[in-house]
Scaffold this motif. Sequence first.
Motif, PDB file in Angstrom:
ATOM      1  N   ALA A  93      -5.412  -3.702  -3.776  1.00  0.00           N
ATOM      2  CA  ALA A  93      -5.242  -2.520  -2.941  1.00  0.00           C
ATOM      3  C   ALA A  93      -6.531  -2.501  -2.117  1.00  0.00           C
ATOM      4  N   GLU A  94      -7.594  -2.775  -2.623  1.00  0.00           N
ATOM      5  CA  GLU A  94      -8.827  -2.474  -1.611  1.00  0.00           C
ATOM      6  C   GLU A  94      -8.598  -3.678  -0.684  1.00  0.00           C
ATOM      7  N   LEU A  95      -8.306  -4.788  -0.895  1.00  0.00           N
ATOM      8  CA  LEU A  95      -8.507  -5.789   0.188  1.00  0.00           C
ATOM      9  C   LEU A  95      -7.461  -5.746   0.943  1.00  0.00           C
ATOM     10  N   VAL A  96      -6.224  -5.135   0.875  1.00  0.00           N
ATOM     11  CA  VAL A  96      -5.234  -4.995   1.889  1.00  0.00           C
ATOM     12  C   VAL A  96      -5.079  -3.559   2.561  1.00  0.00           C
ATOM     13  N   ALA A  97      -5.988  -2.547   2.173  1.00  0.00           N
ATOM     14  CA  ALA A  97      -5.995  -1.223   2.608  1.00  0.00           C
ATOM     15  C   ALA A  97      -6.032  -1.165   4.107  1.00  0.00           C
ATOM     16  N   ASP A  98      -6.688  -2.078   4.912  1.00  0.00           N
ATOM     17  CA  ASP A  98      -6.528  -2.044   6.378  1.00  0.00           C
ATOM     18  C   ASP A  98      -5.709  -2.772   6.760  1.00  0.00           C
ATOM     19  N   LEU A  99      -4.462  -3.483   6.083  1.00  0.00           N
ATOM     20  CA  LEU A  99      -3.498  -4.338   6.742  1.00  0.00           C
ATOM     21  C   LEU A  99      -2.216  -3.592   6.593  1.00  0.00           C
TER      22      LEU A  99
END
Length: 492
Positions: A201-207
């Motif tokens: 979730a942290e890795l894709v939050a800006d996607l």
Amino acid sequence: MIRRAAADAPPLVTGFPAARHFIDGVFVEGSGEGVIEVVDPCTEEVVAVVPEGTVEDVDRAVAAAVAARSGWAGQLPRQRSELLHSIADRLAENADELSRLESADTGKPLPVSADDVAQAVDTFRFMAGAVRATTSLAAGEYAQDHLSVILREPLGVIGVVTPWNYPLLMAAWKIAPILAAGNTLVLKPSEQTPLTTLKLAELVADLLPPGVLNVVNGYGAVVGARLAEHPDLGMIALTGSVASGRAVARAAAESLKRVHLELGGKAPVLVFPDADLGAAAAALRVAGFWNSGQECGAACRVLVHESVAGEFVERLVGEVRELVVGEPRGGDGVEVGPMVSRAHFERVAGYLERARKDGVRAAVGGEPLDGPGYFIAPTVLVDVPEGAEVAREEIFGPVITVETFTDEDEAVRRANSVSLGLSASVWTENARLAQSVPSRLDFGTVWVNSHLVLASEVPWGGFKGSGYGRDLSLYALDDFSRTKHVMHNRGR
């Protein structure tokens, strides 16, 4: 003697992801005061603490998913595809960190975690391509003067409950097709192993647009139950135990929402007299003990023809004796890690103790290993009578049972006698048997001369007590969408 590798290397992970819920695109605190301790099964030490989710947390996440669903569903397949590729890229860029975090959380060997991450990446890439090539019945005139058009639509908001044995990979198996089909979701990771899901979730939050993906930590009895009963969800999808599947299906029945269940397995391995016994034994070294046997498709129940049983057991025991048990810090040579928790460790040990009392013999292993952590010695049980508990119930640990049979009909009957129907394998060099036996086996996947080989292009799911619905492949996209027929009267 089963070897336990030394673990004198530094810790796998020095920092852990945000130990909070992920709702509407940001990490947030829970509404309650309860917390859940995440325990390293190798050392029995607490490595992280996450909030214990409440009904209010679930409702907040569902509201965010409901608000986001029309915008996400309205994106073109190309747009969703490009975003899924971006997620795959992000996971690949952080593969080493994710692998180490997965091993630190679950205790699984690093090569297993690395394979999990690679398969997660491939799952997103496959679904990114598949969503741009969906097929259905061709538009046409099937009733006089009426044009029929078949549409595939998202279900809306989907609730997801993932298990502790493959936290990241099972999340990917659900998230990728759910997003590809145009749905939004709320996911509850296992309370025992939530860390890589939170990292995802942290890795894709800006996607992803806010609200498309939401993660609520907590227990199944609260968070999972609320997802299953929530009236605003179009489906509840669970990978887990048979008991959890029953509970989810019962709760979902009230609102008549769809249910997608991937449950347990008790995979029979049918070894016929003409089989390559050396190849079968070598394959079971991996397929029976991958992820420490905590695998629903594990090759855990051998049915071998009585004429070759002695030789096969000798070969299998020889392979198992060479397995290296230990912490993931022990290096890439470690093949078998610990059970995920104290409770599961005691459950597996209980099966072994009851089997011993019932006269079942351990040809190798058969007991816990000394030292800290929840380690069970890789085990091969022989002298197993038909109907024995260890041959009938899913142990979900590093245990293979061996039974014998006299002919094809007996082998098929006994293979099908268990209540679970996820996967099986057939070992033979006979072309007729290779074709006929799989068709008689009541299992969703049947391998011939291999076991536990998966690919994103082909479906995964079971029959009977193993649930219904399919993960992976185009069939998953079908499961997570609905069919609408629009008929136009074009008569003049």
